[in-house]
Scaffold this motif. Structure first.
Motif, PDB file in Angstrom:
ATOM      1  N   TYR A 159       0.842  -1.203   0.000  1.00  0.00           N
ATOM      2  CA  TYR A 159       0.000   0.000   0.000  1.00  0.00           C
ATOM      3  C   TYR A 159       0.875   1.250   0.000  1.00  0.00           C
ATOM      4  CZ  TYR A 159      -3.981  -2.972   1.496  1.00  0.00           C
ATOM      5  OH  TYR A 159      -4.967  -3.927   1.591  1.00  0.00           O
ATOM      6  N   ARG A 163       1.079   4.067  -3.036  1.00  0.00           N
ATOM      7  CA  ARG A 163       0.733   5.479  -2.835  1.00  0.00           C
ATOM      8  C   ARG A 163       1.907   6.376  -3.202  1.00  0.00           C
ATOM      9  NH1 ARG A 163      -2.260   4.571   2.881  1.00  0.00           N
ATOM     10  NH2 ARG A 163      -0.369   3.355   3.201  1.00  0.00           N
ATOM     11  N   ASN A 196      -6.711  12.782   6.578  1.00  0.00           N
ATOM     12  CA  ASN A 196      -6.133  11.660   7.327  1.00  0.00           C
ATOM     13  C   ASN A 196      -5.556  10.579   6.452  1.00  0.00           C
ATOM     14  OD1 ASN A 196      -6.878  12.622   9.901  1.00  0.00           O
ATOM     15  ND2 ASN A 196      -8.991  12.040   9.407  1.00  0.00           N
ATOM     16  N   ASN A 197      -5.938  10.578   5.205  1.00  0.00           N
ATOM     17  CA  ASN A 197      -5.460   9.473   4.389  1.00  0.00           C
ATOM     18  C   ASN A 197      -5.341   9.878   2.928  1.00  0.00           C
ATOM     19  OD1 ASN A 197      -8.075   9.302   3.198  1.00  0.00           O
ATOM     20  ND2 ASN A 197      -8.768   8.051   4.914  1.00  0.00           N
ATOM     21  N   GLN A 200      -8.514  11.132   1.087  1.00  0.00           N
ATOM     22  CA  GLN A 200      -8.917  12.492   1.479  1.00  0.00           C
ATOM     23  C   GLN A 200      -7.978  13.529   0.885  1.00  0.00           C
ATOM     24  OE1 GLN A 200      -9.015  11.983   5.707  1.00  0.00           O
ATOM     25  NE2 GLN A 200     -11.155  11.321   5.724  1.00  0.00           N
ATOM     26  N   LYS A 250     -11.309   0.753  -3.369  1.00  0.00           N
ATOM     27  CA  LYS A 250     -12.268   1.424  -2.495  1.00  0.00           C
ATOM     28  C   LYS A 250     -11.607   2.389  -1.506  1.00  0.00           C
ATOM     29  CE  LYS A 250     -16.194  -1.790  -2.705  1.00  0.00           C
ATOM     30  NZ  LYS A 250     -16.283  -1.711  -4.141  1.00  0.00           N
ATOM     31  N   PHE A 251     -10.409   2.078  -1.056  1.00  0.00           N
ATOM     32  CA  PHE A 251      -9.743   2.979  -0.109  1.00  0.00           C
ATOM     33  C   PHE A 251      -8.864   4.025  -0.797  1.00  0.00           C
ATOM     34  CE2 PHE A 251      -9.766  -0.067   3.849  1.00  0.00           C
ATOM     35  CZ  PHE A 251     -11.129   0.137   3.968  1.00  0.00           C
TER      36      PHE A 251
END
Ligand SMILES: Nc1ncnc2c1ncn2[C@@H]1O[C@H](COP(=O)(O)OP(=O)(O)O)[C@@H](O)[C@H]1O
Ligand SMILES: [Mg+2]
Lengths: 308, 174
Positions: A159, A163, A196-197, A200, A250-251
């Motif tokens: 992950y 990113r 936060n992530n 966002q 989804k995330f």
């Protein structure tokens, strides 16, 4: 990534945050399988710990990428015979330089020479970690492949790597459009913006202007990684590839393809120790069949699905 | 009404537009599990994804599933009943009831055997309450749990019910 018309070959790269998950084993085996379909050059770009040759059953070649970076020898003159038809190897350097040790100009030259190699496919094996030189090499590829194992550390690293890769690429595009450092400066003020992530952050950036939103949407729809799950021991492990694919979507909003899985097989280390390539020594082995299927999936865009 | 109007729901279930009812059900059960049960794929992002965000994802999955059931009703001109409607009113989950639910959900035994990895003959024995032919209780219970999960029933409740009837019958020798 977009295809450059001057480019002769198609580049595939294997990365992923963690060391020891089997990137080199998987990539070398895919290379052997792909060599039946076209000319392949494998590049060991794990500059700190090159070991791809081991998976081909070779001892360390005397020529390496060090000769390109330090003695300015042409890349094409450094390709050594792998002992397998249609498959050449450009070996990495061990110890002398790591991914951090490469200067910007050297890196660009390296990339340009790779793109001009006279072959159908270039397969690049990357070291662990998220150094920007590693990420830039990964981004060079038309097919970006991430290898994971059914273990939480590997998934967490994946992950993180993913990113980093996406933001690195977005950063380059933003800079081209005059938004240098936009991502960094937004992230530094994340508390203020209650970010936060990853998602966002992306959503916040989208709201800045329609132009920025347009760039992000087009980059997200172009961006696609291929997931390979290695060292599966049961059906539940195999399903982890499907779950990870869903989480990425989804995330993070990132699209991926689950290109396949490779089971755990003790014959992998045995073949390495016997200086044999698994694909050659055990062509009917579990992993060999799975690698053939993955290679086919990578070529066709098919994937492992829960609905079969 | 056509499938294009339902694209959003297929997207949420990560399915192509031409998927079958069985595909929709499989994807729904799979995704519901991913986003409700903590696992090694969700734990690494636990800190950054709030429980509200996760609940919202689960809500969308539920909505997509129930929305697509309506589409299939329309296409087949029959009713694929919501599981909860069928289940309310059932007092004992024996084989006959389970079979009835499965058939109402239009799930065939082949799909069920493949997904649960239970041999078809065991499923048949399970549904016909052929207790003598079933394996020892721990295994049978495991079968019932998998069976119930596949039908989106509460596995513990169903297994409890099925096994108590089975034990009773075995004890009294039918
Ligand atoms: N599918 C597999 N089954 C068994 N052992 C494996 C498998 N894949 C990799 N290995 C072993 O795991 C170790 C790490 O593999 P390697 O390809 O060097 O990882 P990486 O390149 O990601 O650091 C090696 O010793 C290799 O033999
Ligand atoms: Mg390696």
């Amino acid at each position: 990534m977009k295809k450059d018309p001057t480019r002769k070959c198609e580049i595939w790269a294997v990365g992923g945050g963690k060391g020891g998950v089997g990137k080199s084993f998987v990539l070398s085996s895919i290379g052997m399988s792909l060599a039946q379909k076209g000319k392949v050059v494998m590049v060991d770009a794990d500059l700190g710990g090159a070991n791809l040759h081991n998976f081909l059953g070779l001892s360390r070649p005397s020529l390496s990428l060090t000769d390109f970076f330090e003695r300015k020898i042409m890349l094409s003159d450094l390709i050594v015979d792998s002992g397998i038809a249609n498959l050449g190897l450009l070996t990495g350097a061990i110890g002398s330089i790591g991914a951090e040790g490469i200067k910007h100009s050297q890196k660009n030259k390296f990339f340009n020479h790779i793109k001009k190699l006279d072959t159908d496919y270039v397969l690049i094996d990357l070291g662990a970690g998220t150094h920007f030189n590693t990420i830039d090499t990964f981004l060079l590829a038309e097919k970006m492949i991430i290898v994971i194992t059914p273990e939480i550390i590997s998934i967490e690293n994946m992950y993180n790597f993913l990113r980093n890769v996406f933001f690195r690429r977005l950063g380059v595009i933003f800079t081209e459009h005059g938004y240098r450092d936009l991502i960094m400066s937004t992230w530094q003020r994340r508390a203020e913006y209650s970010i936060n992530n990853f998602k966002q952050l992306v959503d916040f950036l989208r709201q800045q202007s329609t132009e920025i939103a347009g760039i992000i949407n087009s980059e997200l729809s172009d961006f696609k990684v291929h997931i390979i799950l290695n060292q599966a021991r049961n059906n539940q492990d195999i399903m982890i590839g499907n779950s990870v694919k869903s989480i990425c979507l989804k995330f993070f909003g990132i699209h991926s393809l689950y290109s396949g899985y490779v089971e755990y097989d003790e014959l992998v280390s045995r073949s390495v120790n016997q200086r044999q390539a698994y694909m050659k020594a055990y062509p009917l082995g579990r992993c060999a069949r799975e690698i053939e299927r993955i290679t086919g999936n990578l070529l066709s865009g098919r994937q492992v699905s829960i609905i079969k | 009404m056509n499938r294009e109007d339902y694209r959003h729901y297929f997207d949420i279930l990560e399915l192509p537009l031409e998927s079958s009812l069985a595909d929709v059900r499989k994807a729904y059960l799979f995704l519901r599990e991913v986003y409700t049960i903590p696992s090694i794929v969700t734990m690494p992002v636990d800190e950054e994804i709030s429980s509200e965000q996760k609940e919202e994802i689960v809500r969308q999955i539920e909505e997509a599933y129930h929305g697509l059931l309506l589409l299939f009703n329309e296409e087949h001109n029959t009713t694929v009943e919501d599981i909860s409607n069928i289940v309310s009113g059932v007092s004992v989950f024996d084989g006959a009831v389970l079979k009835q639910i499965r058939e109402k959900l239009r799930i065939n035994l082949d799909d069920m055997a493949m997904a649960t990895r239970i041999q078809q003959k065991h499923l048949v024995n399970l549904e016909s309450d052929n207790y003598e032919a079933l394996p020892v209780n721990v295994y049978t219970r495991g079968f019932v749990v998998s069976y119930a999960k596949y039908l989106s029933l509460d596995p513990e409740m169903v297994a409890e019910s099925y096994m108590s009837k089975l034990k009773q019958r075995k004890k009294t020798g039918r």
